[in-house]
Design an enzyme around this catalytic site. Sequence first.
Site, PDB file in Angstrom:
ATOM      1  CB  SER A 386      -0.894   0.008   1.239  1.00 23.96           C
ATOM      2  OG  SER A 386      -1.757  -1.114   1.243  1.00 23.96           O
ATOM      3  CG  HIS A 405     -10.098   3.996  -4.861  1.00 19.52           C
ATOM      4  ND1 HIS A 405      -9.946   3.312  -6.043  1.00 19.52           N
ATOM      5  CD2 HIS A 405     -10.967   3.269  -4.126  1.00 19.52           C
ATOM      6  CE1 HIS A 405     -10.703   2.223  -6.017  1.00 19.52           C
ATOM      7  NE2 HIS A 405     -11.329   2.163  -4.883  1.00 19.52           N
TER       8      HIS A 405
HETATM    9  P1  5GP Z   1     -12.743  -0.224  -2.800  1.00 23.89           P
HETATM   10  O1  5GP Z   1     -13.002   1.003  -2.033  1.00 23.89           O
HETATM   11  O2  5GP Z   1     -12.791   0.047  -4.280  1.00 23.89           O
HETATM   12  O3  5GP Z   1     -13.541  -1.380  -2.405  1.00 23.89           O
HETATM   13  O4  5GP Z   1     -11.259  -0.659  -2.434  1.00 23.89           O
HETATM   14  C1  5GP Z   1     -10.190   0.209  -2.457  1.00 23.89           C
HETATM   15  C2  5GP Z   1      -8.920  -0.531  -2.681  1.00 23.89           C
HETATM   16  O5  5GP Z   1      -8.513  -1.184  -1.487  1.00 23.89           O
HETATM   17  C3  5GP Z   1      -8.946  -1.662  -3.678  1.00 23.89           C
HETATM   18  O6  5GP Z   1      -8.887  -1.193  -4.992  1.00 23.89           O
HETATM   19  C4  5GP Z   1      -7.718  -2.464  -3.293  1.00 23.89           C
HETATM   20  O7  5GP Z   1      -6.600  -2.012  -4.008  1.00 23.89           O
HETATM   21  C5  5GP Z   1      -7.527  -2.143  -1.830  1.00 23.89           C
HETATM   22  N1  5GP Z   1      -7.687  -3.301  -0.926  1.00 23.89           N
HETATM   23  C6  5GP Z   1      -8.725  -4.166  -0.862  1.00 23.89           C
HETATM   24  N2  5GP Z   1      -8.532  -5.072   0.118  1.00 23.89           N
HETATM   25  C7  5GP Z   1      -7.345  -4.764   0.702  1.00 23.89           C
HETATM   26  C8  5GP Z   1      -6.599  -5.309   1.812  1.00 23.89           C
HETATM   27  O8  5GP Z   1      -6.990  -6.264   2.471  1.00 23.89           O
HETATM   28  N3  5GP Z   1      -5.432  -4.700   2.133  1.00 23.89           N
HETATM   29  C9  5GP Z   1      -4.959  -3.617   1.451  1.00 23.89           C
HETATM   30  N4  5GP Z   1      -3.813  -3.068   1.839  1.00 23.89           N
HETATM   31  N5  5GP Z   1      -5.632  -3.090   0.403  1.00 23.89           N
HETATM   32  C10 5GP Z   1      -6.803  -3.651   0.040  1.00 23.89           C
HETATM   33 MN    MN Z   2     -13.535   1.948  -0.455  1.00 20.73          MN
END
Ligand code: 5GP
Ligand code: MN
Length: 482
Positions: A386, A405
């Site tokens: 991240s 995002h």
């Molecule tokens: P969204 O808001 O679109 O559901 O998710 C935002 C972003 O969070 C996703 O595009 C993905 O890159 C990231 N993400 C989803 N699950 C995880 C996780 O368990 N850990 C981390 N570090 N990022 C995540």
């Molecule tokens: Mn989200």
Amino acid sequence: FTGPLERIGCCCHRIPKSYKAGMRVDGHIYANDKLLEAIRKDQAPDQVANVAMLPGIQVASIAMPDIHWGYGFCIGGVCATDPEEGGVISPGGVGYDINCGVRFIKTNLYLDDVKHHMKELVKALFYTVPSGAGRTGRYKFDATETRRLMGEGPRFVIDRGLGVARDLDHTEANGRIDDADPHQVSDHAVKRGAEQCGTLGSGNHFLEVQVVDSVFDADVAKVFGLELNQICVMIHSGSRGLGYQVCDDSLAAFRNCPTKYGFELPDRQLACAPVDSPEGRKYIAAMRAAANYGFCNRQLLMQQAREVFAGVFGRSWEDLGMEQLYDVAHNIAKLEEHTVDGKKKKVWVHRKGATRAFPAGHPEVPEKYRAVGQPVIIPGDMGRASWVLVGAPGAMEKTFGTTCHGAGRAMSRTAALKDGAGRRIDRELEHKGVIAMASSRNGLAEEQPKAYKNVDDVVDVVHEADLSRRVARMRPLGVIKG
Ligand code: 5GP
Ligand code: MN
Ligand code: MN
């Protein structure tokens, strides 16, 4: 998608407005060649073209490199409308999870301090922080309190000892969007929200313990208080059932708007209403209230994480330096001043799966960060990385002050589930040094790292395009998922 994607600039591709009848502006998709290949396999670029048909849209229908298919509007989409040109507000351009967003908390712990405690820490987080669809939490508010909380934002819970005033200084809009009207939120929505504040929710939402594994900009990292091997916490959640219900209520109310206000839409899911119509005004007031609830939700999630850390490490959270770097929304529409064709005007910027990224000097950047720009928090996935970025001037020039995002999905939930069948994702992750606990095993499969694009690729694009710049990269150590 087989339509035209013409390269303009280093990492932007254009869908000319001649592509489809009714497009008022071009589409702009930020991507490099590698990501473009994945993007073409999806129908999301067609959604970018559809959004270009919205009344009052300015400059372009924009998409970030983490673009993927969503309800009406793609995830990773940005669209600005001008109320003075009949501009509309669209609930689908905000998303069902109003003010879904990310909060990032620092600590003064380092990798060596936590590496032998990760299992204990993740377990304690998992059993303390409620997660999973429909879960209720330990904070209960009645309808009157829930409405007050929506009017005041996190200050309401901070006044009750759940956080400190400086948390507000490091929250977008200080955690309180002006002109929210909680009375425009239906009783049903309030009821859904009353017992869910301070809960994570399902699937994609998470609370993750991370370690800074590279610093790219030492000067900005210093201002942000980030350094190599430092332990941090990232929280991703939104406005739970309350926001969902506000969105649902408004979609019902918007159904007849195209006929009533005389415009055509290529897709019913793009339901919208003029900003200055009764329907539009009501949604805006309720959406703002739901957004304030979202900030409160993350405030209470942070507070629970602070308590867990204090318990596990035997020191108060203040002693552990658990200060909030920033909290930023990635599903929201806001009235902002931007320069369009050399003229300053107020436009409604819809960010759906897109993050505000104001550069140095912008008055809405907290004083502490104003000399360098707004912290931008980018989750990637639970196995790889991240990021923390900083808002850059290019965002104001090209994307209405916006960047990506996340990594964005590379596989649909169904495909990821099928791919994970019979596998123990938690064991695979543990092998890679990540302790993961989730309320559902299917959830882990849907959310497995390869279900997402590589966030490093996405960050390359927004950095090269000068929408936001690399500051630090974190790798996950432990995660709890819905
Ligand atoms: P969204 O808001 O679109 O559901 O998710 C935002 C972003 O969070 C996703 O595009 C993905 O890159 C990231 N993400 C989803 N699950 C995880 C996780 O368990 N850990 C981390 N570090 N990022 C995540
Ligand atoms: Mn989200
Ligand atoms: Mn969400």
